[in-house]
Design an enzyme around this catalytic site. Structure first.
Site, PDB file in Angstrom:
ATOM      1  N   LYS A 179       4.699   6.865 -43.898  1.00 14.19           N
ATOM      2  CA  LYS A 179       3.848   6.914 -45.086  1.00 14.19           C
ATOM      3  C   LYS A 179       4.611   7.916 -46.110  1.00 14.19           C
ATOM      4  O   LYS A 179       4.328   7.561 -47.636  1.00 14.19           O
ATOM      5  CB  LYS A 179       2.617   7.395 -44.780  1.00 14.19           C
ATOM      6  CG  LYS A 179       1.913   6.818 -43.582  1.00 14.19           C
ATOM      7  CD  LYS A 179       0.555   7.361 -43.255  1.00 14.19           C
ATOM      8  CE  LYS A 179       0.537   8.621 -42.559  1.00 14.19           C
ATOM      9  NZ  LYS A 179       1.176   8.953 -41.237  1.00 14.19           N
ATOM     10  N   ARG A 223      -8.780  10.002 -42.256  1.00 19.72           N
ATOM     11  CA  ARG A 223      -8.331   9.847 -40.702  1.00 19.72           C
ATOM     12  C   ARG A 223      -9.335   9.777 -39.768  1.00 19.72           C
ATOM     13  O   ARG A 223      -8.948   9.324 -38.529  1.00 19.72           O
ATOM     14  CB  ARG A 223      -7.238  10.903 -40.317  1.00 19.72           C
ATOM     15  CG  ARG A 223      -6.066  11.127 -40.742  1.00 19.72           C
ATOM     16  CD  ARG A 223      -5.246  12.039 -40.164  1.00 19.72           C
ATOM     17  NE  ARG A 223      -4.186  12.172 -41.079  1.00 19.72           N
ATOM     18  CZ  ARG A 223      -2.775  12.526 -40.811  1.00 19.72           C
ATOM     19  NH1 ARG A 223      -2.681  12.594 -39.320  1.00 19.72           N
ATOM     20  NH2 ARG A 223      -2.175  12.855 -41.600  1.00 19.72           N
ATOM     21  N   ARG A 243      13.535  13.120 -37.122  1.00 22.15           N
ATOM     22  CA  ARG A 243      13.159  13.779 -38.646  1.00 22.15           C
ATOM     23  C   ARG A 243      13.657  14.916 -38.847  1.00 22.15           C
ATOM     24  O   ARG A 243      13.328  15.962 -37.994  1.00 22.15           O
ATOM     25  CB  ARG A 243      11.564  13.492 -38.677  1.00 22.15           C
ATOM     26  CG  ARG A 243      11.239  14.072 -40.090  1.00 22.15           C
ATOM     27  CD  ARG A 243       9.785  13.690 -40.660  1.00 22.15           C
ATOM     28  NE  ARG A 243       8.719  13.974 -39.601  1.00 22.15           N
ATOM     29  CZ  ARG A 243       7.516  13.735 -39.779  1.00 22.15           C
ATOM     30  NH1 ARG A 243       7.268  12.935 -40.931  1.00 22.15           N
ATOM     31  NH2 ARG A 243       6.548  14.022 -38.951  1.00 22.15           N
ATOM     32  N   ARG A 266      10.319  19.766 -37.783  1.00 15.61           N
ATOM     33  CA  ARG A 266       8.804  20.101 -37.837  1.00 15.61           C
ATOM     34  C   ARG A 266       8.378  20.596 -36.654  1.00 15.61           C
ATOM     35  O   ARG A 266       8.475  19.894 -35.578  1.00 15.61           O
ATOM     36  CB  ARG A 266       7.834  19.131 -38.386  1.00 15.61           C
ATOM     37  CG  ARG A 266       7.631  19.245 -39.762  1.00 15.61           C
ATOM     38  CD  ARG A 266       6.978  17.907 -40.429  1.00 15.61           C
ATOM     39  NE  ARG A 266       5.776  17.527 -39.776  1.00 15.61           N
ATOM     40  CZ  ARG A 266       4.911  16.674 -40.388  1.00 15.61           C
ATOM     41  NH1 ARG A 266       5.420  15.960 -41.443  1.00 15.61           N
ATOM     42  NH2 ARG A 266       3.946  16.333 -39.640  1.00 15.61           N
ATOM     43  N   ARG A 301      -0.495  13.544 -31.111  1.00 11.10           N
ATOM     44  CA  ARG A 301      -0.926  12.937 -32.359  1.00 11.10           C
ATOM     45  C   ARG A 301      -0.959  11.474 -32.143  1.00 11.10           C
ATOM     46  O   ARG A 301      -1.850  10.898 -32.952  1.00 11.10           O
ATOM     47  CB  ARG A 301       0.280  13.236 -33.485  1.00 11.10           C
ATOM     48  CG  ARG A 301       0.346  14.685 -33.883  1.00 11.10           C
ATOM     49  CD  ARG A 301       1.679  15.072 -34.408  1.00 11.10           C
ATOM     50  NE  ARG A 301       1.845  14.431 -35.680  1.00 11.10           N
ATOM     51  CZ  ARG A 301       3.167  14.289 -36.094  1.00 11.10           C
ATOM     52  NH1 ARG A 301       4.133  15.066 -35.523  1.00 11.10           N
ATOM     53  NH2 ARG A 301       3.235  13.809 -37.286  1.00 11.10           N
TER      54      ARG A 301
END
Ligand code: AP5
Length: 224
Positions: A20, A95, A134, A169, A180
């Site tokens: 996203k 969400r 990431r 992260r 998540r």
């Protein structure tokens, strides 16, 4: 295809790590619209240790959702500002059904409407692969995103945008990613049907290179 005319109000829905943020950046580079990422807003608030940051920090660390009333207040306050009059691209909000309904009520009261909800289709196994590699920029005003395999920075561990350090992260560690994803399935998936019933949903294949996925997404947005 979504015909946005002059003003574009869009939602980028989708699971954690589906791209996203990466794709929102491409949209704002191409189309004149504000990118509003609730995750980025919260990470900035945490870095500044302000009131919102102190409240959301424990939720972010555990990979849990920030309570609806807090996140909705932050978003509604933000999209009510003058610079959002020409449109926005919401990334990571709503969400939950509660957030979707609160957004709908706010827009209706302001005589504004949503133009579309964009959903990249990406499997859970691809997501785990993307999130484990990431790397993000530590500079709160930059937060540029890379991937060690699919989108590496030119210098190892250094941001191409601002030259600051790249890190993994806190919420990209395996256990938190699983949490998540579980929350996405429980809380966010019902929104797909909610927006489909309102004829706002546009799904697109989220697998392929960043460039290929970006072309599919931009092809859904017609600007005049
Ligand atoms: P947030 O930052 O929004 O996290 P998220 O939704 O989990 O999304 P991500 O940022 O993890 O992923 P992304 O889809 O943007 O993927 P990206 O482009 O980085 O939220 C963080 C936290 O804030 C939440 O957990 C929650 O606590 C809180 N929060 C935020 N909004 C909230 C809300 N509305 N309500 C309650 N709480 C909220 O890409 C991922 C990786 O893949 C990158 O490394 C990238 O380089 C790579 N990649 C991208 N595209 C491709 C491709 N096509 N091929 C290969 N690799 C790719």
């Amino acid at each position: 295809m979504i015909n946005c005319g002059g003003i574009m109000r869009l939602i980028l829905l989708g699971p954690p790590g589906s791209g996203k943020g990466t794709q929102a950046q491409r949209v704002v580079d191409t189309v004149s619209v504000l990118h509003l990422s609730t995750g980025a807003m919260f990470r900035q608030a945490v870095a500044e240790s302000n009131e919102v940051g102190l409240q959301v920090d424990p939720y972010l660390k555990r990979g849990e959702l920030v309570p609806d009333d807090l996140v909705t207040a932050v978003v509604v306050n933000r999209i009510d500002q003058d610079d959002c009059d020409s449109g926005f691209l919401l990334d990571g909000f709503p969400r939950t059904m509660g957030q979707a309904e609160a957004l709908g009520q706010f827009l209706e009261k302001s005589s504004k409407q949503l133009d579309g909800v964009l959903l990249p289709l990406v499997s859970d196994s691809e997501i785990v692969d993307r999130l484990s590699g990431r790397r993000v920029c530590t500079e709160p005003d930059c937060q540029k995103v890379f991937h060690i395999k699919y989108d590496p920075s030119q210098r190892d561990g250094i941001c191409d945008g601002c030259g600051n350090r790249l890190i993994q992260r806190d919420d990209d560690h395996q256990e938190t990613v699983r949490n998540r994803l579980r929350i996405y399935h429980e809380e966010t998936i019902p929104l797909i049907e909610y927006y489909r019933q309102r004829s706002l949903l546009k799904e697109f294949d989220g697998i392929g290179t960043v460039e290929q996925v970006g072309q599919r997404l931009l092809a859904l947005i017609e600007t005049k």
